[in-house]
Design a protein around this motif. Structure first.
Motif, PDB file in Angstrom:
ATOM      1  N   PHE A  63      53.475 -28.156  24.425  1.00  0.00           N
ATOM      2  CA  PHE A  63      53.862 -29.338  25.215  1.00  0.00           C
ATOM      3  C   PHE A  63      52.836 -29.592  26.327  1.00  0.00           C
ATOM      4  O   PHE A  63      52.384 -30.721  26.531  1.00  0.00           O
ATOM      5  CB  PHE A  63      55.264 -29.114  25.803  1.00  0.00           C
ATOM      6  N   LEU A  64      52.427 -28.518  27.013  1.00  0.00           N
ATOM      7  CA  LEU A  64      51.454 -28.674  28.103  1.00  0.00           C
ATOM      8  C   LEU A  64      50.117 -29.185  27.570  1.00  0.00           C
ATOM      9  O   LEU A  64      49.506 -30.087  28.146  1.00  0.00           O
ATOM     10  CB  LEU A  64      51.241 -27.323  28.810  1.00  0.00           C
ATOM     11  N   THR A  65      49.677 -28.612  26.460  1.00  0.00           N
ATOM     12  CA  THR A  65      48.388 -29.011  25.895  1.00  0.00           C
ATOM     13  C   THR A  65      48.425 -30.475  25.465  1.00  0.00           C
ATOM     14  O   THR A  65      47.500 -31.229  25.733  1.00  0.00           O
ATOM     15  CB  THR A  65      48.057 -28.099  24.690  1.00  0.00           C
ATOM     16  N   GLU A  66      49.513 -30.868  24.830  1.00  0.00           N
ATOM     17  CA  GLU A  66      49.645 -32.271  24.400  1.00  0.00           C
ATOM     18  C   GLU A  66      49.628 -33.230  25.585  1.00  0.00           C
ATOM     19  O   GLU A  66      49.093 -34.326  25.511  1.00  0.00           O
ATOM     20  CB  GLU A  66      50.960 -32.466  23.646  1.00  0.00           C
ATOM     21  N   LEU A  67      50.183 -32.766  26.683  1.00  0.00           N
ATOM     22  CA  LEU A  67      50.221 -33.581  27.898  1.00  0.00           C
ATOM     23  C   LEU A  67      48.830 -33.739  28.518  1.00  0.00           C
ATOM     24  O   LEU A  67      48.587 -34.644  29.298  1.00  0.00           O
ATOM     25  CB  LEU A  67      51.150 -32.877  28.894  1.00  0.00           C
ATOM     26  N   GLY A  68      47.912 -32.829  28.183  1.00  0.00           N
ATOM     27  CA  GLY A  68      46.569 -32.904  28.757  1.00  0.00           C
ATOM     28  C   GLY A  68      46.295 -31.833  29.801  1.00  0.00           C
ATOM     29  O   GLY A  68      45.289 -31.873  30.489  1.00  0.00           O
ATOM     30  N   VAL A  69      47.231 -30.862  29.909  1.00  0.00           N
ATOM     31  CA  VAL A  69      47.027 -29.752  30.850  1.00  0.00           C
ATOM     32  C   VAL A  69      46.204 -28.671  30.150  1.00  0.00           C
ATOM     33  O   VAL A  69      46.494 -28.299  29.013  1.00  0.00           O
ATOM     34  CB  VAL A  69      48.390 -29.154  31.289  1.00  0.00           C
ATOM     35  N   GLY A  70      45.164 -28.171  30.813  1.00  0.00           N
ATOM     36  CA  GLY A  70      44.378 -27.067  30.263  1.00  0.00           C
ATOM     37  C   GLY A  70      45.158 -25.769  30.403  1.00  0.00           C
ATOM     38  O   GLY A  70      45.684 -25.481  31.476  1.00  0.00           O
ATOM     39  N   VAL A  71      45.269 -24.999  29.334  1.00  0.00           N
ATOM     40  CA  VAL A  71      46.025 -23.742  29.366  1.00  0.00           C
ATOM     41  C   VAL A  71      45.118 -22.606  28.904  1.00  0.00           C
ATOM     42  O   VAL A  71      44.550 -22.671  27.813  1.00  0.00           O
ATOM     43  CB  VAL A  71      47.257 -23.804  28.426  1.00  0.00           C
ATOM     44  N   GLU A  72      44.953 -21.600  29.749  1.00  0.00           N
ATOM     45  CA  GLU A  72      44.163 -20.424  29.376  1.00  0.00           C
ATOM     46  C   GLU A  72      44.920 -19.175  29.779  1.00  0.00           C
ATOM     47  O   GLU A  72      45.592 -19.166  30.815  1.00  0.00           O
ATOM     48  CB  GLU A  72      42.818 -20.403  30.125  1.00  0.00           C
ATOM     49  N   PRO A  73      44.817 -18.103  28.998  1.00  0.00           N
ATOM     50  CA  PRO A  73      45.402 -16.851  29.469  1.00  0.00           C
ATOM     51  C   PRO A  73      44.669 -16.393  30.733  1.00  0.00           C
ATOM     52  O   PRO A  73      43.454 -16.573  30.826  1.00  0.00           O
ATOM     53  CB  PRO A  73      45.149 -15.861  28.322  1.00  0.00           C
ATOM     54  N   LEU A  74      45.387 -15.838  31.681  1.00  0.00           N
ATOM     55  CA  LEU A  74      44.760 -15.420  32.942  1.00  0.00           C
ATOM     56  C   LEU A  74      43.634 -14.423  32.697  1.00  0.00           C
ATOM     57  O   LEU A  74      42.617 -14.442  33.386  1.00  0.00           O
ATOM     58  CB  LEU A  74      45.824 -14.799  33.859  1.00  0.00           C
TER      59      LEU A  74
END
Ligand code: SF4
Ligand code: SF4
Length: 136
Positions: A63-74
């Protein structure tokens, strides 16, 4: 409950969106904000520990990725450069989670446990050799 630490990078148009609220209410995640750096009209970043109470973490991240938020493991965003470290132990006192700690009391060797790191940056100013790097 399984937990995962992630770094979220927000483009300017998403900064005022209630994203943590959606993670809690829509996906049932337990959200612990470890760090947030958000400036209006600019990119923002947030370090979250996400507790996955009902197995919907992957769905929430999609959901976050589709929204355009960058997601990376810390763990990808914090680096300990072992080759720069002289094992002076100056960072082990300020580190609140013992991510940087003396691994062997006989040799006084310092080691880094990326799973414990919360990217608080307290080790940065005390390290004389810039052995820890925060990439976001
Ligand atoms: S950023 Fe440094 S002081 Fe903070 S938890 Fe990670 S290793 Fe420890
Ligand atoms: S302060 Fe820097 S050089 Fe000293 S032990 Fe920590 S990481 Fe290594």
């Amino acid at each position: 409950m399984p937990k995962k630490k992630v770094v979220l990078n927000f483009p300017p148009h998403l900064i005022d969106q209630p994203i943590t609220y959606r993670l809690i209410m829509d996906y049932g995640l337990v959200v612990n904000i470890l760090r947030a750096r958000i400036t209006p009209q600019e990119w923002g970043s947030m370090v979250l520990e996400l507790g996955d109470g009902n197995g919907r973490l992957d769905e929430a991240l999609a959901f976050l990725t589709e929204l355009g938020v960058g997601v990376e493991p810390l763990s990808k965003e914090v680096r300990w450069h072992e080759e720069r470290c002289i094992h002076c132990t100056a960072c082990t006192g300020p580190c609140p989670t013992q991510a940087l700690a003396v691994a062997d009391p006989h040799t006084m060797t310092v080691s880094f446990d990326e799973e414990r790191c919360i990217a608080c940056e307290l080790c940065l100013p005390v390290c004389p050799y810039q052995a820890v790097e925060i990439l976001f």
